[in-house]
Structure formats: structure tokens, C-alpha cells
Design a protein around this motif. Structure first.
Motif, PDB file in Angstrom:
ATOM      1  N   UNK A   1     -36.812 -26.404  10.530  1.00  8.17           N
ATOM      2  CA  UNK A   1     -36.173 -25.232   9.914  1.00  8.17           C
ATOM      3  C   UNK A   1     -36.820 -23.937  10.408  1.00  8.17           C
ATOM      4  N   UNK A   2     -38.142 -23.924  10.484  1.00  9.19           N
ATOM      5  CA  UNK A   2     -38.846 -22.735  10.949  1.00  9.19           C
ATOM      6  C   UNK A   2     -38.479 -22.416  12.391  1.00  9.19           C
ATOM      7  N   UNK A   3     -38.408 -23.438  13.224  1.00  8.77           N
ATOM      8  CA  UNK A   3     -38.082 -23.230  14.634  1.00  8.77           C
ATOM      9  C   UNK A   3     -36.632 -22.832  14.841  1.00  8.77           C
ATOM     10  N   UNK A   4     -35.761 -23.258  13.919  1.00  8.45           N
ATOM     11  CA  UNK A   4     -34.334 -22.933  14.014  1.00  8.45           C
ATOM     12  C   UNK A   4     -34.083 -21.469  13.666  1.00  8.45           C
ATOM     13  N   UNK A   5     -34.633 -21.016  12.529  1.00  7.05           N
ATOM     14  CA  UNK A   5     -34.382 -19.645  12.090  1.00  7.05           C
ATOM     15  C   UNK A   5     -35.302 -19.309  10.920  1.00  7.05           C
ATOM     16  N   UNK A   6     -35.850 -18.093  10.949  1.00  4.02           N
ATOM     17  CA  UNK A   6     -36.688 -17.587   9.860  1.00  4.02           C
ATOM     18  C   UNK A   6     -36.057 -16.272   9.398  1.00  4.02           C
ATOM     19  N   UNK A   7     -34.985 -16.374   8.592  1.00  2.00           N
ATOM     20  CA  UNK A   7     -34.218 -15.183   8.217  1.00  2.00           C
ATOM     21  C   UNK A   7     -34.957 -14.303   7.207  1.00  2.00           C
ATOM     22  N   UNK A   8     -34.353 -13.185   6.875  1.00  3.76           N
ATOM     23  CA  UNK A   8     -34.951 -12.301   5.881  1.00  3.76           C
ATOM     24  C   UNK A   8     -35.154 -13.056   4.570  1.00  3.76           C
ATOM     25  N   UNK A   9     -36.279 -12.774   3.929  1.00  2.00           N
ATOM     26  CA  UNK A   9     -36.714 -13.378   2.661  1.00  2.00           C
ATOM     27  C   UNK A   9     -37.065 -14.858   2.777  1.00  2.00           C
ATOM     28  N   UNK A  10     -37.171 -15.385   3.993  1.00  2.00           N
ATOM     29  CA  UNK A  10     -37.586 -16.775   4.168  1.00  2.00           C
ATOM     30  C   UNK A  10     -39.082 -16.894   3.877  1.00  2.00           C
TER      31      UNK A  10
END
Length: 172
Positions: free
Chosen positions: A133-142
Motif C-alpha cells: 500500500x505504501x509503495x502504491x500510493x501515500x495520499x494526503x492524510x495517509x
């Protein structure tokens, strides 16, 4: 033997781009950001992941994110607002963390440096799903949660176990 430490890496909530005249440092939260920041605070509280200290970028959107997160926590958490986390590269974030003495730390900052820091910090013993999940995307407020044994001063990239990666959309 040093006790286990917890590191909570939180990206600021969604900011507003409505006023083109505002400097990047002074951008406020958007309406979405105003909703997701308290949501992440409630999740920290629900899971019992309470930091002893929050290091927060001095930018307006990070300060506002912290204010909304902190309001949802069951106890007051001291916060330090620092320019060192604004537009910081991964190496700069690591240098900030190495100076901390608190057992449980929350970092609140910005991409791309914060996401790169989190990705590089994750050890081979990290939870596979959280790492994906971290490698896929770290969106705002993650939020990325790490645990490590040892002192902050000795922390290096690949030196902490990623246990969770939580995105606001998973909670609403």
C-alpha cells in the motif's frame, strides 16, 4: 536494551489551491482535508497509537492538520512546529528523527520527501500488505506506522518495521 519505539508518519490532509496568490507555505486545508484530519485522529485514538511528541512542519496545512488530529486524541500531545520538515528530503526527515528522545513520535509533513522517507525506512521485516500500500500510493492524510528497537540516533534507512499503512478512504 533499548525499548521498542513507535513512529507514526502522517501526511498532511488535503490542502486548498483556491487562492492562487497564496504562497505554498500558507495554503489552508480544503473541505475534504477538514473532514479527513479528524478521521485520522479518531483512528489513532481507537488503535491506542498515541505519540509522546508530534513534530509538525510549520506550514499552515500541516499545523491545521495537527490541530484537527490532536483534538480527537484522549490526551494532550506536545507538538513542535519546525521549518525543518517543510519541503524536506528523506535524508532531512531522517536527521530530524535522529534527534528525538520520545518513545513514540508522530511526524507530520509533506510529499514527496515524507513518502520517500517512509518507503526507504521500511525494513525487509515489514508487513507485506502495508508495504504494498505504501509503495502504491501515500495520499494526503495517509498514515504509516513503524516500530523499531533501539535508539532514534541509530536509525537508518531499512531500519524500522512498517506495521500498517492506512488511508482515509479506507475509514470513511
Amino acid at each position: 536494551m533499548a525499548k521498542a519505539r513507535q513512529l507514526l508518519v502522517l501526511r498532511h490532509a488535503k490542502s486548498s489551491w483556491d487562492d492562487a496568490k497564496l504562497a505554498d507555505f500558507d495554503r489552508p486545508l480544503s473541505s475534504r482535508g477538514l473532514k479527513t484530519a479528524p478521521l485520522m485522529g479518531r483512528e489513532l485514538s481507537r488503535r491506542g497509537w498515541l505519540p509522546d511528541l508530534a513534530l509538525v512542519s510549520a506550514a499552515l496545512r500541516t499545523r491545521d492538520t495537527w490541530r484537527l488530529v490532536a483534538a480527537e486524541l484522549p490526551r494532550n500531545v506536545p507538538a513542535e512546529f519546525t521549518d525543518a520538515l517543510y519541503e524536506a528530503a528523506a535524508e532531512d526527515v531522517l536527521a530530524v528523527v535522529r534527534k528525538v528522545s520520545a518513545a513514540s513520535l508522530l511526524l507530520l509533513g509533506h510529499n514527496p520527501g515524507l513518502e520517500e522517507f517512509a518507503r526507504r525506512l521500511a525494513s525487509s521485516r515489514s508487513d507485506a500488505q502495508a508495504l504494498r500500500k505504501l509503495e502504491e500510493k501515500f495520499p494526503t492524510a495517509a498514515l504509516a506506522r513503524f516500530v523499531l528497537d533501539g535508539d532514534w540516533a541509530d536509525l537508518g534507512f531499512g531500519g524500522a518495521r512498517l506495521t500498517h499503512c492506512i488511508r482515509p478512504k479506507e475509514l470513511s
